[in-house]
Design a protein around this motif. Sequence first.
Motif, PDB file in Angstrom:
ATOM      1  N   GLY A 297       3.691   1.274  13.120  1.00  0.00           N
ATOM      2  CA  GLY A 297       2.473   2.051  12.895  1.00  0.00           C
ATOM      3  C   GLY A 297       1.392   1.212  12.232  1.00  0.00           C
ATOM      4  N   ILE A 298       1.784   0.478  11.218  1.00  0.00           N
ATOM      5  CA  ILE A 298       0.827  -0.351  10.470  1.00  0.00           C
ATOM      6  C   ILE A 298       0.150  -1.351  11.408  1.00  0.00           C
ATOM      7  N   ARG A 299       0.939  -1.931  12.316  1.00  0.00           N
ATOM      8  CA  ARG A 299       0.386  -2.944  13.244  1.00  0.00           C
ATOM      9  C   ARG A 299      -0.762  -2.387  14.083  1.00  0.00           C
ATOM     10  N   LYS A 300      -0.720  -1.068  14.354  1.00  0.00           N
ATOM     11  CA  LYS A 300      -1.742  -0.446  15.225  1.00  0.00           C
ATOM     12  C   LYS A 300      -2.970  -0.008  14.433  1.00  0.00           C
ATOM     13  N   ASP A 301      -2.915  -0.120  13.120  1.00  0.00           N
ATOM     14  CA  ASP A 301      -4.005   0.367  12.272  1.00  0.00           C
ATOM     15  C   ASP A 301      -5.255  -0.483  12.492  1.00  0.00           C
ATOM     16  N   THR A 302      -6.391   0.194  12.762  1.00  0.00           N
ATOM     17  CA  THR A 302      -7.610  -0.546  13.091  1.00  0.00           C
ATOM     18  C   THR A 302      -8.338  -1.075  11.852  1.00  0.00           C
ATOM     19  N   ARG A 303      -7.806  -0.764  10.661  1.00  0.00           N
ATOM     20  CA  ARG A 303      -8.436  -1.295   9.455  1.00  0.00           C
ATOM     21  C   ARG A 303      -8.064  -2.762   9.210  1.00  0.00           C
ATOM     22  N   HIS A 304      -7.203  -3.280  10.061  1.00  0.00           N
ATOM     23  CA  HIS A 304      -6.890  -4.706  10.007  1.00  0.00           C
ATOM     24  C   HIS A 304      -6.484  -5.188  11.398  1.00  0.00           C
TER      25      HIS A 304
ATOM     26  N   THR B  52      -2.023   6.975   1.253  1.00  0.00           N
ATOM     27  CA  THR B  52      -1.077   7.238   2.355  1.00  0.00           C
ATOM     28  C   THR B  52       0.243   6.515   2.102  1.00  0.00           C
ATOM     29  N   ALA B  53       0.117   5.239   1.725  1.00  0.00           N
ATOM     30  CA  ALA B  53       1.312   4.411   1.554  1.00  0.00           C
ATOM     31  C   ALA B  53       2.212   4.971   0.460  1.00  0.00           C
ATOM     32  N   ARG B  54       1.604   5.346  -0.649  1.00  0.00           N
ATOM     33  CA  ARG B  54       2.428   5.805  -1.778  1.00  0.00           C
ATOM     34  C   ARG B  54       3.115   7.122  -1.452  1.00  0.00           C
ATOM     35  N   ASN B  55       2.406   8.028  -0.774  1.00  0.00           N
ATOM     36  CA  ASN B  55       3.037   9.299  -0.396  1.00  0.00           C
ATOM     37  C   ASN B  55       4.152   9.079   0.604  1.00  0.00           C
ATOM     38  N   PHE B  56       3.821   8.363   1.673  1.00  0.00           N
ATOM     39  CA  PHE B  56       4.801   8.194   2.745  1.00  0.00           C
ATOM     40  C   PHE B  56       5.994   7.359   2.282  1.00  0.00           C
ATOM     41  N   ASN B  57       5.714   6.248   1.629  1.00  0.00           N
ATOM     42  CA  ASN B  57       6.790   5.337   1.244  1.00  0.00           C
ATOM     43  C   ASN B  57       7.780   5.999   0.290  1.00  0.00           C
ATOM     44  N   SER B  58       7.259   6.785  -0.658  1.00  0.00           N
ATOM     45  CA  SER B  58       8.169   7.486  -1.570  1.00  0.00           C
ATOM     46  C   SER B  58       9.115   8.380  -0.787  1.00  0.00           C
TER      47      SER B  58
ATOM     48  N   ILE C 152       7.762  -9.241   5.388  1.00  0.00           N
ATOM     49  CA  ILE C 152       6.454  -9.680   4.876  1.00  0.00           C
ATOM     50  C   ILE C 152       5.556  -9.993   6.065  1.00  0.00           C
ATOM     51  N   TYR C 153       4.333  -9.497   6.041  1.00  0.00           N
ATOM     52  CA  TYR C 153       3.366  -9.887   7.063  1.00  0.00           C
ATOM     53  C   TYR C 153       2.042 -10.227   6.401  1.00  0.00           C
ATOM     54  N   ARG C 154       1.218 -10.895   7.147  1.00  0.00           N
ATOM     55  CA  ARG C 154      -0.164 -11.066   6.701  1.00  0.00           C
ATOM     56  C   ARG C 154      -1.081 -10.562   7.800  1.00  0.00           C
TER      57      ARG C 154
ATOM     58  N   ASP D  42      -7.654   4.860   0.492  1.00  0.00           N
ATOM     59  CA  ASP D  42      -6.976   5.704   1.496  1.00  0.00           C
ATOM     60  C   ASP D  42      -5.636   5.103   1.895  1.00  0.00           C
ATOM     61  N   ILE D  43      -5.647   3.799   2.145  1.00  0.00           N
ATOM     62  CA  ILE D  43      -4.417   3.105   2.561  1.00  0.00           C
ATOM     63  C   ILE D  43      -3.345   3.283   1.488  1.00  0.00           C
ATOM     64  N   LEU D  44      -3.746   3.082   0.227  1.00  0.00           N
ATOM     65  CA  LEU D  44      -2.768   3.160  -0.860  1.00  0.00           C
ATOM     66  C   LEU D  44      -2.254   4.578  -1.063  1.00  0.00           C
TER      67      LEU D  44
ATOM     68  N   LEU E 260      -1.601  -9.367   2.436  1.00  0.00           N
ATOM     69  CA  LEU E 260      -0.223  -9.839   2.503  1.00  0.00           C
ATOM     70  C   LEU E 260       0.600  -8.677   1.977  1.00  0.00           C
ATOM     71  N   GLN E 261       1.537  -8.201   2.774  1.00  0.00           N
ATOM     72  CA  GLN E 261       2.292  -7.027   2.343  1.00  0.00           C
ATOM     73  C   GLN E 261       3.785  -7.267   2.462  1.00  0.00           C
ATOM     74  N   LEU E 262       4.496  -6.834   1.449  1.00  0.00           N
ATOM     75  CA  LEU E 262       5.956  -6.821   1.470  1.00  0.00           C
ATOM     76  C   LEU E 262       6.407  -5.376   1.599  1.00  0.00           C
TER      77      LEU E 262
ATOM     78  N   GLN F  56       9.908   1.225  11.707  1.00  0.00           N
ATOM     79  CA  GLN F  56       9.063   2.296  12.233  1.00  0.00           C
ATOM     80  C   GLN F  56       7.690   2.278  11.574  1.00  0.00           C
ATOM     81  N   LEU F  57       7.708   2.113  10.258  1.00  0.00           N
ATOM     82  CA  LEU F  57       6.438   2.050   9.533  1.00  0.00           C
ATOM     83  C   LEU F  57       5.625   0.846   9.998  1.00  0.00           C
ATOM     84  N   TYR F  58       6.288  -0.282  10.135  1.00  0.00           N
ATOM     85  CA  TYR F  58       5.594  -1.518  10.519  1.00  0.00           C
ATOM     86  C   TYR F  58       4.947  -1.377  11.899  1.00  0.00           C
TER      87      TYR F  58
ATOM     88  N   SER G  96       6.287   2.438  -5.002  1.00  0.00           N
ATOM     89  CA  SER G  96       6.222   2.816  -3.587  1.00  0.00           C
ATOM     90  C   SER G  96       5.235   1.896  -2.881  1.00  0.00           C
ATOM     91  N   MET G  97       4.213   1.434  -3.576  1.00  0.00           N
ATOM     92  CA  MET G  97       3.343   0.369  -3.055  1.00  0.00           C
ATOM     93  C   MET G  97       2.471  -0.165  -4.184  1.00  0.00           C
ATOM     94  N   ALA G  98       2.908  -1.246  -4.788  1.00  0.00           N
ATOM     95  CA  ALA G  98       2.087  -1.904  -5.803  1.00  0.00           C
ATOM     96  C   ALA G  98       0.887  -2.509  -5.095  1.00  0.00           C
TER      97      ALA G  98
HETATM   98  C1  FMN Z   1      -2.898  -3.283   5.254  1.00  0.00           C
HETATM   99  C2  FMN Z   1      -2.314  -1.920   5.466  1.00  0.00           C
HETATM  100  C3  FMN Z   1      -1.134  -1.569   4.812  1.00  0.00           C
HETATM  101  C4  FMN Z   1      -0.579  -0.303   4.992  1.00  0.00           C
HETATM  102  N1  FMN Z   1       0.588   0.011   4.341  1.00  0.00           N
HETATM  103  C5  FMN Z   1       1.129   1.228   4.536  1.00  0.00           C
HETATM  104  C6  FMN Z   1       2.355   1.578   3.887  1.00  0.00           C
HETATM  105  O1  FMN Z   1       2.959   0.817   3.153  1.00  0.00           O
HETATM  106  N2  FMN Z   1       2.839   2.842   4.111  1.00  0.00           N
HETATM  107  C7  FMN Z   1       2.198   3.753   4.914  1.00  0.00           C
HETATM  108  O2  FMN Z   1       2.703   4.855   5.094  1.00  0.00           O
HETATM  109  N3  FMN Z   1       1.053   3.429   5.543  1.00  0.00           N
HETATM  110  C8  FMN Z   1       0.507   2.200   5.359  1.00  0.00           C
HETATM  111  N4  FMN Z   1      -0.668   1.897   5.993  1.00  0.00           N
HETATM  112  C9  FMN Z   1      -1.321   2.939   6.796  1.00  0.00           C
HETATM  113  C10 FMN Z   1      -0.706   3.036   8.169  1.00  0.00           C
HETATM  114  O3  FMN Z   1      -1.189   1.987   8.985  1.00  0.00           O
HETATM  115  C11 FMN Z   1      -1.043   4.391   8.827  1.00  0.00           C
HETATM  116  O4  FMN Z   1      -2.370   4.717   8.616  1.00  0.00           O
HETATM  117  C12 FMN Z   1      -0.175   5.479   8.246  1.00  0.00           C
HETATM  118  O5  FMN Z   1       1.161   5.121   8.436  1.00  0.00           O
HETATM  119  C13 FMN Z   1      -0.461   6.849   8.908  1.00  0.00           C
HETATM  120  O6  FMN Z   1      -0.294   6.731  10.293  1.00  0.00           O
HETATM  121  P1  FMN Z   1      -0.608   7.956  11.268  1.00  0.00           P
HETATM  122  O7  FMN Z   1      -2.025   8.339  10.963  1.00  0.00           O
HETATM  123  O8  FMN Z   1      -0.420   7.376  12.630  1.00  0.00           O
HETATM  124  O9  FMN Z   1       0.390   9.004  10.902  1.00  0.00           O
HETATM  125  C14 FMN Z   1      -1.224   0.623   5.849  1.00  0.00           C
HETATM  126  C15 FMN Z   1      -2.401   0.258   6.501  1.00  0.00           C
HETATM  127  C16 FMN Z   1      -2.947  -0.991   6.315  1.00  0.00           C
HETATM  128  C17 FMN Z   1      -4.219  -1.364   7.036  1.00  0.00           C
END
Ligand code: FMN
Length: 139
Positions: free
Chosen positions: A64-71, A26-32, A6-8, A22-24, A48-50, A60-62, A91-93
């Motif tokens: 990537g998520i940490r580097k996302d500039t949308r947060h 991507t998340a639903r496709n990738f997570n599945s 879990i992170y916030r 867009d986030i959802l 807040l995400q679980l 590995q996913l986390y 896959s992502m509620a």
């Molecule tokens: C709050 C938040 C939650 C995210 N949750 C997921 C997730 O559960 N699964 C996922 O694949 N990407 C999620 N992403 C998107 C990833 O950060 C990233 O865009 C995605 O993994 C594609 O990365 P890439 O463009 O480097 O391949 C989330 C992004 C944000 C900002």
Amino acid sequence: MLFQLIYRSKAKPNLTDKDLEDILETARNFNSSQNITGCLLYHKGLFLQLLEGDFNAVNQLYNGIRKDTRHSEVITLHMQEAPDRIYNDWSMAFKELKENLATLEKNGAASFKELPSQNNTSPLAQELFNLMSKEVMND
Ligand SMILES: Cc1cc2nc3c(=O)[nH]c(=O)nc-3n(C[C@H](O)[C@H](O)[C@H](O)COP(=O)(O)O)c2cc1C
């Protein structure tokens, strides 16, 4: 082994509905594809995400998520092995919490501190998540 994290984080100030969609998507496709499940909660600029799944896949996913500039200001609240998934079917509620569900705010999620490295779980975060999960599932 099932692993839960879990992170916030704080959404970027000008986050749009399109960003969320867009986030959802991507998340639903990738997570599945990775057998990752979980829930994303959004309230007044806070996420807040679980995430739950295989240890390596979740980490590995986390990374990537940490580097996302949308947060930003991503803070890990909970990371632990778990016996069962909470979100078997998702896959992502997603839920945007409205005023009457302002649990996140009330419990001070904005002021959560990063876990000290010797701890791998925060009882408050877990409690908060369980509480909110119920609200999401009862919807
Ligand atoms: C709050 C938040 C939650 C995210 N949750 C997921 C997730 O559960 N699964 C996922 O694949 N990407 C999620 N992403 C998107 C990833 O950060 C990233 O865009 C995605 O993994 C594609 O990365 P890439 O463009 O480097 O391949 C989330 C992004 C944000 C900002």
